[in-house]
Design an enzyme around this catalytic site. Sequence first.
Site, mmCIF file in Angstrom:
data_model
loop_
_atom_site.group_PDB
_atom_site.id
_atom_site.type_symbol
_atom_site.label_atom_id
_atom_site.label_comp_id
_atom_site.label_asym_id
_atom_site.label_seq_id
_atom_site.Cartn_x
_atom_site.Cartn_y
_atom_site.Cartn_z
ATOM 1 N N ASP A 33 0.855 -1.195 0.000
ATOM 2 C CA ASP A 33 0.000 0.000 0.000
ATOM 3 C C ASP A 33 0.889 1.242 0.000
ATOM 4 O O ASP A 33 2.010 1.215 0.518
ATOM 5 C CB ASP A 33 -0.912 -0.001 1.234
ATOM 6 C CG ASP A 33 -2.179 0.818 1.031
ATOM 7 O OD1 ASP A 33 -3.266 0.225 0.937
ATOM 8 O OD2 ASP A 33 -2.074 2.068 0.962
ATOM 9 N N VAL A 53 1.802 1.362 -6.547
ATOM 10 C CA VAL A 53 1.751 0.286 -7.548
ATOM 11 C C VAL A 53 2.172 0.752 -8.943
ATOM 12 O O VAL A 53 2.392 -0.075 -9.828
ATOM 13 C CB VAL A 53 0.346 -0.366 -7.632
ATOM 14 C CG1 VAL A 53 0.021 -1.125 -6.364
ATOM 15 C CG2 VAL A 53 -0.736 0.664 -7.974
ATOM 16 N N ASN A 79 -5.457 -5.216 -6.666
ATOM 17 C CA ASN A 79 -6.686 -4.557 -6.218
ATOM 18 C C ASN A 79 -6.601 -3.041 -6.221
ATOM 19 O O ASN A 79 -7.621 -2.358 -6.094
ATOM 20 C CB ASN A 79 -6.988 -5.089 -4.796
ATOM 21 C CG ASN A 79 -8.047 -4.306 -4.083
ATOM 22 O OD1 ASN A 79 -9.217 -4.356 -4.464
ATOM 23 N ND2 ASN A 79 -7.649 -3.558 -3.061
ATOM 24 N N TYR A 145 -11.930 6.351 -15.255
ATOM 25 C CA TYR A 145 -12.133 5.180 -14.384
ATOM 26 C C TYR A 145 -12.778 4.043 -15.163
ATOM 27 O O TYR A 145 -12.314 2.891 -15.102
ATOM 28 C CB TYR A 145 -13.006 5.584 -13.193
ATOM 29 C CG TYR A 145 -13.184 4.494 -12.157
ATOM 30 C CD1 TYR A 145 -12.138 4.124 -11.322
ATOM 31 C CD2 TYR A 145 -14.410 3.854 -12.000
ATOM 32 C CE1 TYR A 145 -12.300 3.125 -10.360
ATOM 33 C CE2 TYR A 145 -14.591 2.864 -11.038
ATOM 34 C CZ TYR A 145 -13.532 2.503 -10.216
ATOM 35 O OH TYR A 145 -13.700 1.521 -9.265
ATOM 36 N N LYS A 149 -11.111 0.420 -15.967
ATOM 37 C CA LYS A 149 -11.681 -0.827 -15.446
ATOM 38 C C LYS A 149 -12.080 -1.787 -16.573
ATOM 39 O O LYS A 149 -12.032 -3.006 -16.384
ATOM 40 C CB LYS A 149 -12.854 -0.520 -14.518
ATOM 41 C CG LYS A 149 -12.438 0.157 -13.206
ATOM 42 C CD LYS A 149 -11.381 -0.630 -12.439
ATOM 43 C CE LYS A 149 -11.218 -0.172 -10.998
ATOM 44 N NZ LYS A 149 -10.122 -0.886 -10.312
HETATM 45 P P1 NAD Z 1 -9.841 2.894 -1.139
HETATM 46 O O1 NAD Z 1 -10.049 4.231 -1.758
HETATM 47 O O2 NAD Z 1 -10.558 2.578 0.137
HETATM 48 O O3 NAD Z 1 -8.270 2.661 -0.988
HETATM 49 C C1 NAD Z 1 -7.776 1.430 -0.531
HETATM 50 C C2 NAD Z 1 -6.273 1.532 -0.424
HETATM 51 O O4 NAD Z 1 -5.678 1.782 -1.704
HETATM 52 C C3 NAD Z 1 -5.775 2.655 0.484
HETATM 53 O O5 NAD Z 1 -5.115 2.094 1.608
HETATM 54 C C4 NAD Z 1 -4.826 3.432 -0.409
HETATM 55 O O6 NAD Z 1 -3.683 3.922 0.286
HETATM 56 C C5 NAD Z 1 -4.443 2.411 -1.458
HETATM 57 N N1 NAD Z 1 -3.871 2.987 -2.673
HETATM 58 C C6 NAD Z 1 -4.377 3.997 -3.405
HETATM 59 N N2 NAD Z 1 -3.546 4.279 -4.436
HETATM 60 C C7 NAD Z 1 -2.495 3.413 -4.334
HETATM 61 C C8 NAD Z 1 -1.305 3.226 -5.091
HETATM 62 N N3 NAD Z 1 -1.012 3.996 -6.155
HETATM 63 N N4 NAD Z 1 -0.445 2.241 -4.716
HETATM 64 C C9 NAD Z 1 -0.714 1.479 -3.627
HETATM 65 N N5 NAD Z 1 -1.820 1.639 -2.867
HETATM 66 C C10 NAD Z 1 -2.703 2.581 -3.221
HETATM 67 O O7 NAD Z 1 -10.216 1.810 -2.237
HETATM 68 P P2 NAD Z 1 -11.375 0.727 -2.243
HETATM 69 O O8 NAD Z 1 -12.680 1.443 -2.269
HETATM 70 O O9 NAD Z 1 -11.101 -0.296 -1.214
HETATM 71 O O10 NAD Z 1 -11.167 0.105 -3.704
HETATM 72 C C11 NAD Z 1 -10.318 -1.023 -3.933
HETATM 73 C C12 NAD Z 1 -10.507 -1.437 -5.370
HETATM 74 O O11 NAD Z 1 -11.875 -1.724 -5.613
HETATM 75 C C13 NAD Z 1 -10.124 -0.354 -6.389
HETATM 76 O O12 NAD Z 1 -9.543 -0.957 -7.516
HETATM 77 C C14 NAD Z 1 -11.460 0.274 -6.725
HETATM 78 O O13 NAD Z 1 -11.436 0.890 -7.988
HETATM 79 C C15 NAD Z 1 -12.355 -0.949 -6.706
HETATM 80 N N6 NAD Z 1 -13.785 -0.665 -6.509
HETATM 81 C C16 NAD Z 1 -14.223 0.001 -5.392
HETATM 82 C C17 NAD Z 1 -15.587 0.235 -5.239
HETATM 83 C C18 NAD Z 1 -16.133 0.986 -4.037
HETATM 84 O O14 NAD Z 1 -17.336 1.361 -4.032
HETATM 85 N N7 NAD Z 1 -15.348 1.203 -2.985
HETATM 86 C C19 NAD Z 1 -16.484 -0.215 -6.217
HETATM 87 C C20 NAD Z 1 -15.991 -0.900 -7.334
HETATM 88 C C21 NAD Z 1 -14.633 -1.138 -7.462
#
Ligand code: NAD
Length: 253
Positions: A33, A53, A79, A145, A149
């Site tokens: 992270d 990442v 992820n 986005y 995706k």
């Molecule tokens: P989040 O915004 O809660 O972030 C989770 C973590 O990602 C954080 O700890 C952050 O520090 C880390 N992060 C961000 N950019 C980073 C980078 N460049 N390198 C390493 N770590 C990084 O995210 P989430 O809501 O848990 O989403 C996780 C995944 O699920 C993502 O790919 C997101 O697009 C996808 N997603 C989320 C949702 C939603 O509603 N939350 C819906 C569909 C898909």
Amino acid sequence: MSRRVLITAGASGLGRAMAEAFAAQGARVWVADVDGAALETCPAGWGRSRVDVTDEAAMAAMFHRIRAEWGGLDVLCANAGIAGPTAPVEEVSLQDWRACIAVNLDGAFLAARYAAPMMKAQGAGAMILTSSTAGLYGYPGRAPYAAAKWAVIGLMKTLAMELGPSGVRVNAICPGAVEGPRMEGVLRPEAAAKGMTRDQVYRGYASGTSMGRFVEARDVAAMAVFLASDAARLVSGQVIAVDGHTVNPDPKP
Ligand code: NAD
């Protein structure tokens, strides 16, 4: 031997829920992270790397450490993703476009790129890429986005074909809107702006699913655990929505 699982963006949100679900199954967990403070909150027994990442050198160094400490990798959850700008396409800057593509797509590519040799050498492994319902439908106001995706799914389909002969399975999960702080940050301002209650806005968005609700992080984590398990030993190249069944991808609260 317990399975060795790497989760990018694993210190909070969906990735953290995945890490906890795998750990509860007795797996060895390594979280990557960019947020050092969030990493500090992870259990002491987990491997941790503070990496962005999109930084190839940092990712390569992390995989080097994983190989040295674990000798291989059984499961990759690629992820990491960011929402990117919410704006009409003509207002999206190239810089913001690239930043969104970089985390969502370059990040998944780099993770897969460095995990693949280890898994191929083992003749086994599972990769799970986090896409989104934005990768199944359009998403007005979120061009970078949605594009990223969709591309994650193209990457997954290709990796599944490329790595299947080596015993490596690759699948994608498409979460719908997830309950939690991120969605509250959308619901509450929108309610205030429209003179509605938070619950009215929630129901408006949730009406886009046949089940009438958002998903929870644990629902997504459970699917990752299943896809990584032997129960899914012949499941590869698949896109699995965990979204309460989207029936209208653009509901208007
Ligand atoms: P989040 O915004 O809660 O972030 C989770 C973590 O990602 C954080 O700890 C952050 O520090 C880390 N992060 C961000 N950019 C980073 C980078 N460049 N390198 C390493 N770590 C990084 O995210 P989430 O809501 O848990 O989403 C996780 C995944 O699920 C993502 O790919 C997101 O697009 C996808 N997603 C989320 C949702 C939603 O509603 N939350 C819906 C569909 C898909």
